[in-house]
Motif scaffolding. Structure first.
Motif, PDB file in Angstrom:
ATOM      1  N   HIS A  47       1.066  -1.159   0.165  1.00  0.00           N
ATOM      2  CA  HIS A  47       0.062   0.050   0.182  1.00  0.00           C
ATOM      3  C   HIS A  47       0.887   1.330  -0.095  1.00  0.00           C
ATOM      4  N   ARG A  48       0.577   2.225  -0.607  1.00  0.00           N
ATOM      5  CA  ARG A  48       1.546   3.366  -1.038  1.00  0.00           C
ATOM      6  C   ARG A  48       0.275   4.518  -0.581  1.00  0.00           C
ATOM      7  N   LEU A  49       0.760   5.516   0.281  1.00  0.00           N
ATOM      8  CA  LEU A  49       0.270   7.377   0.810  1.00  0.00           C
ATOM      9  C   LEU A  49       1.185   8.050   0.304  1.00  0.00           C
ATOM     10  N   GLU A  50       0.799   8.553  -0.442  1.00  0.00           N
ATOM     11  CA  GLU A  50       0.953  10.386  -1.427  1.00  0.00           C
ATOM     12  C   GLU A  50       0.793  11.233  -0.819  1.00  0.00           C
ATOM     13  N   LEU A  51       2.236  12.269  -0.060  1.00  0.00           N
ATOM     14  CA  LEU A  51       1.559  13.177   0.223  1.00  0.00           C
ATOM     15  C   LEU A  51       2.004  14.357  -0.261  1.00  0.00           C
ATOM     16  N   VAL A  52       0.609  15.524  -0.139  1.00  0.00           N
ATOM     17  CA  VAL A  52       1.078  15.980  -1.414  1.00  0.00           C
ATOM     18  C   VAL A  52       0.963  17.533  -0.695  1.00  0.00           C
ATOM     19  N   THR A  53       2.209  18.521  -1.534  1.00  0.00           N
ATOM     20  CA  THR A  53       1.596  19.718  -0.968  1.00  0.00           C
ATOM     21  C   THR A  53       1.486  20.263  -2.682  1.00  0.00           C
ATOM     22  N   ALA A  54       1.819  21.852  -2.097  1.00  0.00           N
ATOM     23  CA  ALA A  54       1.806  22.560  -3.038  1.00  0.00           C
ATOM     24  C   ALA A  54       3.244  22.273  -4.361  1.00  0.00           C
ATOM     25  N   LYS A  56       5.932  20.193  -3.851  1.00  0.00           N
ATOM     26  CA  LYS A  56       6.121  18.398  -3.810  1.00  0.00           C
ATOM     27  C   LYS A  56       5.158  17.496  -3.467  1.00  0.00           C
ATOM     28  N   SER A  57       5.871  15.974  -3.372  1.00  0.00           N
ATOM     29  CA  SER A  57       4.856  15.250  -2.712  1.00  0.00           C
ATOM     30  C   SER A  57       6.160  14.012  -2.327  1.00  0.00           C
ATOM     31  N   VAL A  58       5.585  13.054  -2.176  1.00  0.00           N
ATOM     32  CA  VAL A  58       7.011  12.120  -1.081  1.00  0.00           C
ATOM     33  C   VAL A  58       6.193  10.919  -0.891  1.00  0.00           C
ATOM     34  N   ARG A  59       6.026   9.783  -0.908  1.00  0.00           N
ATOM     35  CA  ARG A  59       5.561   8.733  -0.824  1.00  0.00           C
ATOM     36  C   ARG A  59       5.798   7.648   0.177  1.00  0.00           C
ATOM     37  N   VAL A  60       5.057   7.419   0.809  1.00  0.00           N
ATOM     38  CA  VAL A  60       5.552   6.217   1.790  1.00  0.00           C
ATOM     39  C   VAL A  60       4.333   5.008   1.825  1.00  0.00           C
ATOM     40  N   TYR A  61       5.248   4.301   2.217  1.00  0.00           N
ATOM     41  CA  TYR A  61       4.594   2.280   2.138  1.00  0.00           C
ATOM     42  C   TYR A  61       4.429   1.931   3.318  1.00  0.00           C
ATOM     43  N   PHE A  62       3.300   0.690   2.737  1.00  0.00           N
ATOM     44  CA  PHE A  62       2.940   0.342   4.184  1.00  0.00           C
ATOM     45  C   PHE A  62       2.563  -1.363   3.680  1.00  0.00           C
ATOM     46  N   ARG A  63       3.205  -2.335   4.629  1.00  0.00           N
ATOM     47  CA  ARG A  63       2.576  -3.483   4.812  1.00  0.00           C
ATOM     48  C   ARG A  63       1.182  -3.506   5.280  1.00  0.00           C
ATOM     49  N   GLU A  64       0.541  -4.829   4.588  1.00  0.00           N
ATOM     50  CA  GLU A  64      -1.066  -5.253   4.987  1.00  0.00           C
ATOM     51  C   GLU A  64      -1.205  -4.637   6.262  1.00  0.00           C
ATOM     52  N   LEU A  65      -0.532  -5.995   7.179  1.00  0.00           N
ATOM     53  CA  LEU A  65      -0.245  -5.578   8.670  1.00  0.00           C
ATOM     54  C   LEU A  65      -0.686  -3.781   9.831  1.00  0.00           C
ATOM     55  N   GLU A  66       0.484  -3.791   8.797  1.00  0.00           N
ATOM     56  CA  GLU A  66       0.374  -2.022   9.546  1.00  0.00           C
ATOM     57  C   GLU A  66      -1.513  -1.122   8.772  1.00  0.00           C
ATOM     58  N   ALA A  86       8.968  11.523   6.306  1.00  0.00           N
ATOM     59  CA  ALA A  86       9.093  11.311   5.321  1.00  0.00           C
ATOM     60  C   ALA A  86       8.296  13.268   4.998  1.00  0.00           C
ATOM     61  N   ILE A  87       7.407  13.360   6.536  1.00  0.00           N
ATOM     62  CA  ILE A  87       7.137  15.181   6.115  1.00  0.00           C
ATOM     63  C   ILE A  87       7.653  16.134   6.527  1.00  0.00           C
ATOM     64  N   ALA A  88       9.052  15.313   6.504  1.00  0.00           N
ATOM     65  CA  ALA A  88      10.160  16.514   7.019  1.00  0.00           C
ATOM     66  C   ALA A  88      11.163  17.067   5.693  1.00  0.00           C
ATOM     67  N   GLN A  89      10.960  15.739   4.782  1.00  0.00           N
ATOM     68  CA  GLN A  89      10.710  16.320   3.257  1.00  0.00           C
ATOM     69  C   GLN A  89      10.158  16.652   2.399  1.00  0.00           C
ATOM     70  N   LEU A  90       9.312  17.196   3.413  1.00  0.00           N
ATOM     71  CA  LEU A  90       8.020  18.266   2.434  1.00  0.00           C
ATOM     72  C   LEU A  90       8.571  19.655   2.318  1.00  0.00           C
ATOM     73  N   GLN A  91       8.913  20.115   4.046  1.00  0.00           N
ATOM     74  CA  GLN A  91       9.219  21.434   4.410  1.00  0.00           C
ATOM     75  C   GLN A  91      10.046  22.143   3.527  1.00  0.00           C
ATOM     76  N   GLN A  92      10.036  23.281   3.248  1.00  0.00           N
ATOM     77  CA  GLN A  92      10.159  23.994   2.707  1.00  0.00           C
ATOM     78  C   GLN A  92      11.377  24.717   3.404  1.00  0.00           C
ATOM     79  N   ARG A  93      12.583  24.770   2.549  1.00  0.00           N
ATOM     80  CA  ARG A  93      13.879  24.820   3.623  1.00  0.00           C
ATOM     81  C   ARG A  93      14.862  25.802   2.393  1.00  0.00           C
TER      82      ARG A  93
END
Length: 102
Positions: A47-54, A56-66, A86-93
């Motif tokens: 399973h994949r969760l994509e977190l999107v900001t204005a 950039k975006s980042v993908r986080v992967y999860f197993r079924e059990l999670e 993952a969210i730290a990667q989205l911070q504007q620096r």
């Protein structure tokens, strides 16, 4: 609808809510949380969760059990840590200066 699908949906919703909470604390504005619930549940990254900001975006992967046991304390801690990274990667620096004055 089977119980597993309901559990998976509830787990995905809980993880999304946690991601939004972490993002708020880190002052990151998440525009969208997009789930891709995989069909191959034996795959490590089913399973994949994509977190999107204005910007950039980042993908986080999860197993079924999670997803189906997102409330488990030790699993929840690992999920939180993964979301924080993952969210730290989205911070504007501000770009680092390429030169300095002495």
């Amino acid at each position: 609808m089977s119980d597993t699908i309901i559990e998976r949906s509830a787990g995905a919703a809980a993880i999304s809510a946690k991601a939004l909470s972490i993002a708020l604390a880190l002052e990151v504005e998440i525009a969208d949380c997009v789930w891709d619930i995989g069909a191959d549940l034996t795959h490590e990254h089913a399973h994949r969760l994509e977190l999107v900001t204005a910007a950039k975006s980042v993908r986080v992967y999860f197993r079924e059990l999670e997803l189906t046991t997102a409330g488990n304390a030790s699993r929840s801690k690992r999920i939180d840590e993964r979301l924080q990274r993952a969210i730290a990667q989205l911070q504007q620096r501000a770009p680092a200066p390429t030169y300095g004055y002495n």
